[in-house]
Design a protein around this motif. Sequence first.
Motif, PDB file in Angstrom:
ATOM      1  N   GLN A  99      10.068  -1.638 -13.024  1.00 15.57           N
ATOM      2  CA  GLN A  99       8.692  -1.754 -13.522  1.00 15.57           C
ATOM      3  C   GLN A  99       8.274  -3.193 -13.800  1.00 15.57           C
ATOM      4  O   GLN A  99       8.604  -3.774 -14.826  1.00 15.57           O
ATOM      5  N   ASN A 100       7.579  -3.773 -12.846  1.00 14.01           N
ATOM      6  CA  ASN A 100       6.908  -5.058 -13.036  1.00 14.01           C
ATOM      7  C   ASN A 100       5.466  -4.846 -12.609  1.00 14.01           C
ATOM      8  O   ASN A 100       5.197  -4.645 -11.433  1.00 14.01           O
ATOM      9  N   PHE A 101       4.575  -4.849 -13.588  1.00 13.86           N
ATOM     10  CA  PHE A 101       3.186  -4.509 -13.296  1.00 13.86           C
ATOM     11  C   PHE A 101       2.398  -5.757 -12.905  1.00 13.86           C
ATOM     12  O   PHE A 101       2.550  -6.816 -13.495  1.00 13.86           O
ATOM     13  N   LEU A 102       1.549  -5.577 -11.919  1.00 13.61           N
ATOM     14  CA  LEU A 102       0.703  -6.689 -11.462  1.00 13.61           C
ATOM     15  C   LEU A 102      -0.462  -6.869 -12.418  1.00 13.61           C
ATOM     16  O   LEU A 102      -1.192  -5.921 -12.683  1.00 13.61           O
ATOM     17  N   LYS A 103      -0.644  -8.092 -12.892  1.00 13.18           N
ATOM     18  CA  LYS A 103      -1.754  -8.290 -13.834  1.00 13.18           C
ATOM     19  C   LYS A 103      -2.843  -9.190 -13.262  1.00 13.18           C
ATOM     20  O   LYS A 103      -3.921  -9.285 -13.809  1.00 13.18           O
ATOM     21  N   TYR A 149       1.803   8.533  -6.360  1.00 14.00           N
ATOM     22  CA  TYR A 149       3.060   9.082  -6.874  1.00 14.00           C
ATOM     23  C   TYR A 149       3.626   8.150  -7.933  1.00 14.00           C
ATOM     24  O   TYR A 149       3.677   6.937  -7.723  1.00 14.00           O
ATOM     25  N   GLU A 150       4.034   8.734  -9.059  1.00 13.17           N
ATOM     26  CA  GLU A 150       4.662   7.936 -10.119  1.00 13.17           C
ATOM     27  C   GLU A 150       5.826   8.735 -10.694  1.00 13.17           C
ATOM     28  O   GLU A 150       5.655   9.864 -11.124  1.00 13.17           O
ATOM     29  N   ILE A 151       6.986   8.119 -10.716  1.00 12.83           N
ATOM     30  CA  ILE A 151       8.194   8.821 -11.151  1.00 12.83           C
ATOM     31  C   ILE A 151       8.276   8.939 -12.678  1.00 12.83           C
ATOM     32  O   ILE A 151       8.864   9.876 -13.207  1.00 12.83           O
ATOM     33  N   ASP A 152       7.654   7.988 -13.385  1.00 14.38           N
ATOM     34  CA  ASP A 152       7.846   7.892 -14.836  1.00 14.38           C
ATOM     35  C   ASP A 152       6.718   8.592 -15.582  1.00 14.38           C
ATOM     36  O   ASP A 152       5.621   8.058 -15.736  1.00 14.38           O
ATOM     37  N   LEU A 190       6.357  -1.932  -5.104  1.00 15.02           N
ATOM     38  CA  LEU A 190       7.497  -1.066  -5.355  1.00 15.02           C
ATOM     39  C   LEU A 190       8.695  -1.786  -5.908  1.00 15.02           C
ATOM     40  O   LEU A 190       8.856  -2.976  -5.665  1.00 15.02           O
ATOM     41  N   PRO A 191       9.529  -1.023  -6.615  1.00  9.80           N
ATOM     42  CA  PRO A 191      10.819  -1.635  -6.945  1.00  9.80           C
ATOM     43  C   PRO A 191      11.541  -1.983  -5.645  1.00  9.80           C
ATOM     44  O   PRO A 191      11.529  -1.207  -4.692  1.00  9.80           O
ATOM     45  N   TYR A 192      12.110  -3.168  -5.639  1.00  5.63           N
ATOM     46  CA  TYR A 192      12.643  -3.712  -4.398  1.00  5.63           C
ATOM     47  C   TYR A 192      13.747  -2.848  -3.783  1.00  5.63           C
ATOM     48  O   TYR A 192      13.825  -2.705  -2.583  1.00  5.63           O
ATOM     49  N   TYR A 193      14.562  -2.245  -4.643  1.00  7.60           N
ATOM     50  CA  TYR A 193      15.714  -1.506  -4.117  1.00  7.60           C
ATOM     51  C   TYR A 193      15.309  -0.214  -3.415  1.00  7.60           C
ATOM     52  O   TYR A 193      16.130   0.386  -2.726  1.00  7.60           O
ATOM     53  N   ILE A 194      14.070   0.241  -3.617  1.00  8.44           N
ATOM     54  CA  ILE A 194      13.730   1.458  -2.865  1.00  8.44           C
ATOM     55  C   ILE A 194      12.787   1.199  -1.694  1.00  8.44           C
ATOM     56  O   ILE A 194      12.321   2.132  -1.048  1.00  8.44           O
ATOM     57  N   THR A 195      12.541  -0.058  -1.394  1.00 11.47           N
ATOM     58  CA  THR A 195      11.656  -0.358  -0.266  1.00 11.47           C
ATOM     59  C   THR A 195      12.166   0.271   1.026  1.00 11.47           C
ATOM     60  O   THR A 195      11.423   0.956   1.730  1.00 11.47           O
ATOM     61  N   ALA A 249      -1.686   1.633 -13.368  1.00  9.41           N
ATOM     62  CA  ALA A 249      -2.854   1.959 -12.520  1.00  9.41           C
ATOM     63  C   ALA A 249      -3.761   0.770 -12.195  1.00  9.41           C
ATOM     64  O   ALA A 249      -4.905   0.950 -11.803  1.00  9.41           O
ATOM     65  N   SER A 250      -3.262  -0.430 -12.331  1.00  8.30           N
ATOM     66  CA  SER A 250      -4.143  -1.574 -12.068  1.00  8.30           C
ATOM     67  C   SER A 250      -4.493  -1.665 -10.586  1.00  8.30           C
ATOM     68  O   SER A 250      -5.656  -1.888 -10.234  1.00  8.30           O
ATOM     69  N   LEU A 251      -3.497  -1.453  -9.720  1.00 11.95           N
ATOM     70  CA  LEU A 251      -3.782  -1.472  -8.283  1.00 11.95           C
ATOM     71  C   LEU A 251      -4.560  -0.216  -7.879  1.00 11.95           C
ATOM     72  O   LEU A 251      -5.499  -0.276  -7.081  1.00 11.95           O
ATOM     73  N   THR A 252      -4.173   0.909  -8.483  1.00 16.12           N
ATOM     74  CA  THR A 252      -4.839   2.181  -8.191  1.00 16.12           C
ATOM     75  C   THR A 252      -6.358   2.080  -8.367  1.00 16.12           C
ATOM     76  O   THR A 252      -7.129   2.605  -7.567  1.00 16.12           O
ATOM     77  N   GLY A 273       4.135   4.409  -6.795  1.00 13.04           N
ATOM     78  CA  GLY A 273       4.400   3.609  -7.990  1.00 13.04           C
ATOM     79  C   GLY A 273       3.117   3.142  -8.636  1.00 13.04           C
ATOM     80  O   GLY A 273       2.614   2.067  -8.368  1.00 13.04           O
ATOM     81  N   VAL A 274       2.568   3.974  -9.534  1.00 12.51           N
ATOM     82  CA  VAL A 274       1.243   3.690 -10.107  1.00 12.51           C
ATOM     83  C   VAL A 274       1.319   2.656 -11.233  1.00 12.51           C
ATOM     84  O   VAL A 274       0.411   1.848 -11.407  1.00 12.51           O
ATOM     85  N   GLY A 275       2.397   2.691 -12.019  1.00 12.97           N
ATOM     86  CA  GLY A 275       2.502   1.780 -13.161  1.00 12.97           C
ATOM     87  C   GLY A 275       1.365   2.027 -14.136  1.00 12.97           C
ATOM     88  O   GLY A 275       1.112   3.166 -14.529  1.00 12.97           O
TER      89      GLY A 275
HETATM   90  N1  SAH Z   1       1.689  -0.486  -8.734  1.00 10.97           N
HETATM   91  C1  SAH Z   1       1.816  -0.907 -10.124  1.00 10.97           C
HETATM   92  C2  SAH Z   1       3.235  -0.722 -10.667  1.00 10.97           C
HETATM   93  C3  SAH Z   1       4.305  -1.531 -10.026  1.00 10.97           C
HETATM   94  S1  SAH Z   1       5.895  -1.306 -10.799  1.00 10.97           S
HETATM   95  C4  SAH Z   1       1.366  -2.337 -10.236  1.00 10.97           C
HETATM   96  O1  SAH Z   1       1.209  -2.995  -9.211  1.00 10.97           O
HETATM   97  O2  SAH Z   1       1.171  -2.817 -11.343  1.00 10.97           O
HETATM   98  C5  SAH Z   1       6.599  -0.029  -9.786  1.00 10.97           C
HETATM   99  C6  SAH Z   1       6.228   1.377 -10.213  1.00 10.97           C
HETATM  100  O3  SAH Z   1       6.891   2.291  -9.343  1.00 10.97           O
HETATM  101  C7  SAH Z   1       6.671   1.751 -11.625  1.00 10.97           C
HETATM  102  O4  SAH Z   1       5.597   2.314 -12.323  1.00 10.97           O
HETATM  103  C8  SAH Z   1       7.791   2.773 -11.416  1.00 10.97           C
HETATM  104  O5  SAH Z   1       7.905   3.693 -12.474  1.00 10.97           O
HETATM  105  C9  SAH Z   1       7.373   3.400 -10.103  1.00 10.97           C
HETATM  106  N2  SAH Z   1       8.469   4.023  -9.324  1.00 10.97           N
HETATM  107  C10 SAH Z   1       9.744   3.591  -9.220  1.00 10.97           C
HETATM  108  N3  SAH Z   1      10.434   4.388  -8.392  1.00 10.97           N
HETATM  109  C11 SAH Z   1       9.585   5.352  -7.945  1.00 10.97           C
HETATM  110  C12 SAH Z   1       9.724   6.472  -7.067  1.00 10.97           C
HETATM  111  N4  SAH Z   1      10.894   6.746  -6.485  1.00 10.97           N
HETATM  112  N5  SAH Z   1       8.645   7.252  -6.841  1.00 10.97           N
HETATM  113  C13 SAH Z   1       7.453   6.987  -7.458  1.00 10.97           C
HETATM  114  N6  SAH Z   1       7.278   5.933  -8.287  1.00 10.97           N
HETATM  115  C14 SAH Z   1       8.320   5.126  -8.546  1.00 10.97           C
END
Ligand code: SAH
Length: 272
Positions: free
Chosen positions: A18-22, A66-69, A116-121, A50-53, A46-48
């Motif tokens: 979770q690194n949100f874009l500001k 889609y948001e996992i958290d 996205l989190p880098y490890y799931i790209t 919702a700033s990008l959304t 990855g909505v975080g």
């Molecule tokens: N898009 C937002 C958030 C970026 S951080 C922004 O730009 O600010 C990445 C987001 O992806 C986090 O909110 C995290 O909870 C979510 N995430 C991580 N793994 C995920 C997955 N497998 N499926 C859906 N969301 C996921």
Amino acid sequence: MKEIIEKYDFKFKKKYGQNFLKDKNILESIALKSEIDKDTLVIEIGVGAASLTNYLSLYSKNVLAYEIDETLKPIIEEELKDKNNVEVKYIDFLESNVVEDIKKYEYSKLYVVANLPYYITTPIIEKIINDKLDVDKIVIMVQKEVGDRFSAKPSSKEYNSLTVFLNYYFDIKKIINVSRNCFIPVPNVDSVVIEMKRKKDKYIVNNEELFFKLVRDSFKYKRKNLRNNLKGYNLDKINKILSKYNLDLTVRAENLTIEQFIDISNKLNEEQ
Ligand code: SAH
């Protein structure tokens, strides 16, 4: 964003990347440069907060996100309360049935947009390919080094089998450089936004399964050459094809272009 995170006492979770874009300029430029329009269905992963959304919603027809958290739900609901073209699903995108989920939407263009989190790209891109999701474009924020890999040229150290696969399906280019300071919390790497546009004139591969296997096997051991990595194959035939390019079996996969892999796989397929 700071205020709302404090209001809900949100705790950032490292495990979800979770690194949100500001940075408002970056957010808007992602929406604009990806050329989203009112015929576009955007799948956001990855909505975080919702700033990008919010920006995606403004420019697109619909956003399916889609948001996992699930602990982000109250924040997301408040941030999106005025939006009537956004649906958020609180599940792991990798476990989702996205092909089913988009069926109820009407659109003429389908985009995936994600910070996205880098490890799931890589798993995410693999899912899009494996599910045969018919995307026109993927716009994805990745760590700078990962971006270099996606757009790497043969013979560079970033070039690998994923590069070949991605370039088979997509035209790939960097569209925005993003400093680490544009995020909260600040990560320890800089990022780039990559655009992957579905290729119009697709390469002609006669047997995709064979092509994918050939590429994967060729890169199997990084330091080994084709003779060693492709032991079960018709090496005489491969050698003949390589000689057209003034190459032989001592070449390594990292030195071959996608066109050369395709040539080899199509010729091997002829004899099957
Ligand atoms: N898009 C937002 C958030 C970026 S951080 C922004 O730009 O600010 C990445 C987001 O992806 C986090 O909110 C995290 O909870 C979510 N995430 C991580 N793994 C995920 C997955 N497998 N499926 C859906 N969301 C996921």
